[in-house]
Design an enzyme around this catalytic site. Structure first.
Site, mmCIF file in Angstrom:
data_model
loop_
_atom_site.group_PDB
_atom_site.id
_atom_site.type_symbol
_atom_site.label_atom_id
_atom_site.label_comp_id
_atom_site.label_asym_id
_atom_site.label_seq_id
_atom_site.Cartn_x
_atom_site.Cartn_y
_atom_site.Cartn_z
ATOM 1 N N HIS A 140 -9.820 6.788 6.953
ATOM 2 C CA HIS A 140 -9.445 7.754 5.929
ATOM 3 C C HIS A 140 -10.645 8.647 5.621
ATOM 4 O O HIS A 140 -11.800 8.193 5.660
ATOM 5 C CB HIS A 140 -8.988 7.010 4.668
ATOM 6 N N CYS A 181 -3.130 8.208 -0.404
ATOM 7 C CA CYS A 181 -3.936 8.395 0.820
ATOM 8 C C CYS A 181 -3.575 7.398 1.916
ATOM 9 O O CYS A 181 -3.901 7.610 3.080
ATOM 10 C CB CYS A 181 -5.425 8.301 0.490
ATOM 11 N N ASN A 235 -10.979 15.913 1.913
ATOM 12 C CA ASN A 235 -10.049 14.784 1.851
ATOM 13 C C ASN A 235 -8.621 15.341 1.810
ATOM 14 O O ASN A 235 -8.218 15.938 0.820
ATOM 15 C CB ASN A 235 -10.348 13.952 0.605
#
Ligand code: UT7
Length: 339
Positions: A264, A119, A294
């Protein structure tokens, strides 16, 4: 701000993104596994995500995002002299997704590589891209964050703890030397703590267990993501502020100096927790987790592209980007918008 530690200021001269058209709502998921819109919304802020249809690959999404970023920068593929692809869901185990994208862009021998920092891949990509340009060896870099995660999810009750979270998307930026030295990437700091690999990841195919993948691995869901959600949450809410503060300190800036915060998109609660603790005004934060879930390495470039196209950023704006993910990897980047 203090003098840029990097000799050549590197600007983002174009952005682009792509998401598959198929919307999967929380209610859609609750029909195939033991979950609910209420649970997902309350715990994560996710309302829906995008999943690709069969046959669509990461390089397809990456290509669409790249073409938009190139058009925004007024460039054609042959103007690019290096490609970086950040992903945790590669096209194949090898070769890297970069090879597939490079061919689809119609390029001949333009070099490139994949970045495996999960990520945080896009933030790592900014650091690598900036260094490659600062080295003087490359002038125009295409940096893409792309994920097709829907195909790796266990869409049964067993996989509900991760299946509801992840989505598919791609975001791209063009990196070039900034014409105005006041603009561009001012500082990137990346971190890695390898001792927590058991808290988040996908094991197979791998060299673990004597075979790339065995029948029993499929039965035990070793090819699906595993996550110790609470542990990851606790680390995310401490590591991101830590690295943001390092970047702010390095640049002699305070929280109030930042015009736009791009966090994020793993969990809206993580971002709310951090922004409350750091006293970041909510109107300076842009999130898209409610629409896309996500999207791992694609989160920050898609946030950025949406902000750019909505006219939310103007030359001189200070943008703080931060991410945390498997590895554990994390990082933050301060960018002064403009070229
Ligand atoms: O991008 C990479 C970084 N990732 C992150 O930063 C994610 C960090 N972690 C999180 O965001 C949160 O931990 C989650 C959203 C993943 C989970 O939220 P949580 O509040 O930590 O829930 P939990 O894992 O502690 O589970 C609570 C309960 C459990 O049931 P019991 O044991 O209390 O009966 C789970 O079995 O919720 C259950 N559960 C679900 N229930 C309905 C787990 N997944 C689901 C689901 N639907 N999809």
């Amino acid at each position: 701000m203090t003098a840029n530690r990097h000799i050549v200021p590197v600007a983002m001269t174009g952005t682009g993104m792509a998401v598959p058209p198929r919307v999967v709502t929380n209610d859609d998921l609750s029909k195939i596994m033991d979950t609910s819109d209420e649970w997902i919304r309350q715990r994560t802020g996710i309302e829906e995500r995008r999943h690709v249809d069969e046959g669509v690959t990461p390089s397809d999404l990456a290509l669409e995002a790249s073409q938009k970023a190139l058009a925004a920068a007024g460039l054609k593929p042959t103007d690019i002299d290096f490609i970086l692809v950040a992903t945790l869901s590669p096209e194949q185990f090898f070769p890297g997704t970069c090879s597939f994208l490079q061919a689809k862009l119609g390029l001949d021998t333009t070099p490139g590589l994949d970045i495996r920092a999960q990520c945080s891949g896009f933030v790592y990509g900014l650091e690598v891209g900036q260094a490659l340009i600062a080295s003087g060896q490359y002038k125009r870099i295409l940096l893409v964050g792309v994920e097709i995660q829907s195909v790796a999810l266990d869409m049964t009750d067993r996989g509900r703890d991760t299946a509801v979270l992840f989505g598919d998307a791609a975001g791209a930026v063009i990196l070039e030397p900034a014409k105005n030295p006041e603009f561009g990437i001012r500082r990137v700091i990346t971190r890695l703590e390898g001792k927590h690999t058991d808290k988040l990841g996908v094991v197979y195919p791998s060299a673990v267990g004597g075979r790339w993948i065995k029948e029993e691995h499929l039965k035990t869901a070793g090819h699906n993501p595993y996550m110790d959600g609470r542990f990851v949450f606790k680390n995310a809410v401490s590591r991101m502020p830590e690295v943001i503060n390092e970047v702010l300190k390095d640049q002699n800036l305070g929280v109030a100096d930042i015009d736009l915060w791009l966090f994020h998109q793993a969990n809206l609660r993580i971002n709310e927790y951090i922004s409350l603790g750091m006293k970041i005004p909510p109107e300076k934060i842009y999130n898209n987790i409610h629409k896309y879930g996500n999207t791992s390495a694609a989160t920050i470039p898609t946030l950025l592209d949406e902000c750019v196209r909505a006219g939310r950023v103007k030359p001189g704006d200070k943008i703080m980007m931060t991410a945390f993910g498997a590895g554990f990897t994390w990082g933050a980047a301060l960018v002064v918008w403009g070229a």
